[in-house]
Design an enzyme around this catalytic site. Structure first.
Site, PDB file in Angstrom:
ATOM      1  CD  GLN A 273     -88.944 -28.717 -21.973  1.00 54.94           C
ATOM      2  OE1 GLN A 273     -89.801 -27.876 -21.774  1.00 54.94           O
ATOM      3  NE2 GLN A 273     -87.742 -28.387 -22.417  1.00 54.94           N
ATOM      4  CG  HIS A 309     -87.908 -19.164 -35.597  1.00 55.82           C
ATOM      5  ND1 HIS A 309     -88.623 -20.285 -35.948  1.00 55.82           N
ATOM      6  CD2 HIS A 309     -87.635 -19.278 -34.273  1.00 55.82           C
ATOM      7  CE1 HIS A 309     -88.764 -21.052 -34.876  1.00 55.82           C
ATOM      8  NE2 HIS A 309     -88.186 -20.469 -33.858  1.00 55.82           N
ATOM      9  CG  ASP A 333     -86.425 -24.186 -31.590  1.00 57.61           C
ATOM     10  OD1 ASP A 333     -85.652 -23.239 -31.822  1.00 57.61           O
ATOM     11  OD2 ASP A 333     -87.650 -24.031 -31.430  1.00 57.61           O
ATOM     12  CG  ASP A 352     -83.489 -23.964 -23.643  1.00 57.37           C
ATOM     13  OD1 ASP A 352     -84.321 -23.392 -24.364  1.00 57.37           O
ATOM     14  OD2 ASP A 352     -83.754 -25.006 -22.997  1.00 57.37           O
ATOM     15  CG  ASP A 395     -84.241 -20.316 -13.692  1.00 56.44           C
ATOM     16  OD1 ASP A 395     -84.525 -19.394 -14.472  1.00 56.44           O
ATOM     17  OD2 ASP A 395     -84.974 -20.670 -12.749  1.00 56.44           O
ATOM     18  CB  ALA A 396     -83.190 -17.334 -18.386  1.00 59.26           C
ATOM     19  CG  ASP A 416     -87.606 -18.274 -29.403  1.00 57.34           C
ATOM     20  OD1 ASP A 416     -88.832 -18.125 -29.477  1.00 57.34           O
ATOM     21  OD2 ASP A 416     -86.975 -19.090 -30.095  1.00 57.34           O
TER      22      ASP A 416
END
Length: 570
Positions: A273, A309, A333, A352, A395-396, A416
């Site tokens: 990304q 959050h 983040d 992540d 990859d989750a 999230d």
């Protein structure tokens, strides 16, 4: 004499086959490059990628038909490679320039003629220019595909001319070289091109086209006319490719920066990304506002990220019987992690996919300007550097299976993730995925999921709750709050056993940890929706793996709101 002729023929033919493989490699990279870039500027949407590749494939077929109109295959091939190299090298820069100009023209006219900002010119030629800028990726996809499609027929004719007779297996040989070259192109794209600037990737690919054309020109110059002019063209284009490789990235970045309302202070491209930080100076000794974007979509603003959050994390943590072992899916983040750590857990596992994103927030001082790194460290409170935190960059969807195999159990699961604006994300909102998370959650645990906007994407929002319920979570509830940077935003939450979260919160005297925005009365009221909000719940479908139902709900909702896909939260 005969042997020497055979050797020469073998060399010429091997060269042609090699050139065909190189061109196939370039052609596939151009497909990926243009579709990847188009998805970035038009929104990271799978349909854009499919459309670009589809257009290129169709236009390649048309180009193959059109190749028969070229009388001199040798001359046509050299000129063709010059054209492919020129367009391939400059297409993304041209698109960025037109988009940037279209974005700045209304502001320029408004400032020149003192037009109020709420009545700035956006119709007429400006609207047409913006429409054109959105169509340009498709135009260049068609043009490049059309030219690339001419390559195979021309090489086939050239081989038969070199051999001096019809070749029975000509097509098979050329297509074999084409497929192998395309395979190499895919590998080069994944292993190398994704890690460099798009303009540099385009320039490198164009240089291969240029080199192939140049080698062909030298070897078969006795078949060509105007050789000196062709050599001059190669020389001038080589200079252009070098300039684009050296300076194209900065120019493209300046053009892309015009898409943001505020000053871009940092930008980088990861294998997955595009990451951008912007800064808005307020004056009056007020702190500047920093916004973070992924692929052009706002992820958080330093102005109000704590609202989002705190609403994501604390309801689940407050309602859970224990807060010892926590799983966060997404949240690269580190801001949700910051809130989780307030509960003094024994262990936090964060999944992540993008390691470079996580590293950016873990060690901002290593890559960001000093003032920005200081701000990011203050926002995250160095959450990634806590010894209790384990980060898994994978990859989750796959990692959850590994956690199940190792028989891990968590007291709270926080999801999230970005909105399901892409089919790859859609699977992480599926009943299949939630069912596996059910087996990772303690019997008295709580799961919380960011769930897009209940106002702008109501069907998608409700579908998430129905999908979670389908995954054997019996006490599913939803809540919402206004986050100024995003508007009305919502979350889905559930327990497995005992009372629902809202009932558990009713018995709490206060929040157990300090917060900046959230209060217990505010949280309790967040579970209340407007009259008739759930009236259509029976017509809204569950999102099963492979159905892309939630993705379609989300896309239809945001397309009604804006011409481009909307910003989404973390």
């Amino acid at each position: 004499m005969v042997k020497a002729k055979k050797v020469k023929l073998l060399i010429d033919d091997s060269l042609l086959i090699l050139i065909m493989s190189v061109l196939a490699c370039c052609g596939l990279i151009y497909e990926y490059l243009l579709s990847h870039y188009s998805a970035r500027i038009l929104g990271s949407v799978e349909t854009v990628i499919y459309a670009i590749i589809g257009i290129m494939i169709v236009s390649m077929g048309l180009g193959a038909f059109a190749a028969k109109k070229i009388s001199n295959a040798f001359q046509g091939f050299v000129i063709l490679e010059l054209a492919v190299a020129l367009i391939g090298c400059c297409a993304t820069l041209f698109i960025a320039s037109i988009i940037g100009f279209g974005q700045t023209l209304p502001h320029l006219l408004a400032e020149t003629y003192q037009i109020p900002i709420d009545t700035r010119p956006e119709g007429g030629i400006i609207a047409q220019l913006n429409w054109l800028s959105i169509q340009l990726p498709y135009f260049f996809a068609f043009l490049l595909g059309f030219l690339i499609g001419m390559e195979i027929p021309l090489i086939a004719r050239i081989r038969e001319t070199v051999y001096g007779h019809h070749l029975a297996h000509n097509a098979g040989t050329i297509y074999g070289a084409d497929y192998i070259g395309a395979g190499f192109g895919a590998a080069i794209w994944v292993l190398f091109m994704l890690r460099i600037e798009i303009s540099q990737a385009a320039a490198l690919t164009a240089s291969l086209n240029l080199l192939a054309g140049f080698v062909f020109l030298l070897r078969f110059k006795h078949y060509l006319r105007h050789v000196k002019k062709l050599l001059l063209g190669h020389g001038l284009l080589a200079i252009l490719v070098l300039v684009v490789f050296q300076y194209g990235g900065s120019w493209q970045q300046k053009m892309q920066n015009l898409l943001y309302q505020d000053k871009v202070v940092y930008q980088t491209q990861t294998p997955y990304q595009n990451l951008v930080f912007t800064q808005r100076n307020l004056g009056g000794n007020l702190e500047p506002i920093f916004n973070f974007y992924i692929n052009g979509r706002l992820q958080f603003s330093s102005l109000d990220e704590k609202i989002y959050h705190e609403f994501l994390v604390h309801p689940a943590m407050q309602a859970a019987a224990r807060q010892n072992r926590i799983l966060i899916i997404g949240g690269g983040d580190g801001l949700a992690l910051r809130e989780v750590l307030k509960w003094q857990p024994e262990q936090v596992t964060l999944i992540d996919l993008d390691a470079q994103l996580v590293e950016l927030f873990k060690s901002p001082q290593a890559v960001l300007p000093a003032y920005l790194a200081k701000k990011i460290s203050a926002l995250t409170e160095n959450s990634f550097n806590d010894k209790r935190v384990t980060v898994i960059n994978d990859d989750a969807f796959i990692t959850v299976d590994k956690l199940l195999q190792s028989k891990q159990i968590f007291d709270v699961i926080i999801i999230d993730l970005p909105d399901p604006s892409h089919p790859d994300l859609n699977k992480l909102y599926s009943a299949n995925f939630y069912y596996r998370l059910n087996h990772l959650l303690n019997g008295d645990g709580v799961i919380a999921i960011q769930s897009t906007s209940p106002f702008h994407a109501k069907n998608a929002f409700i579908s998430i709750a129905k999908t979670l319920r389908e995954a054997k979570f019996p006490f599913v509830e939803q809540y919402h709050q206004n986050v100024p940077s995003f508007g009305e935003w919502g979350w889905t939450i559930s327990t497995k056993l005992g009372a629902s979260v809202s009932k558990r919160l009713q018995n709490a005297p206060s929040l157990a940890v300090p917060t900046s925005w959230l209060t217990l009365p505010l949280l309790k009221s967040a579970f209340v929706f407007n009259k008739g909000f759930y009236d259509d719940i029976n017509s809204i479908k569950v999102n099963y793996l492979g159905s892309n139902q939630l993705y379609r709900y989300h896309q239809r909702a945001w397309e009604r709101e804006t011409e481009l896909p909307a910003s989404n939260s973390d």
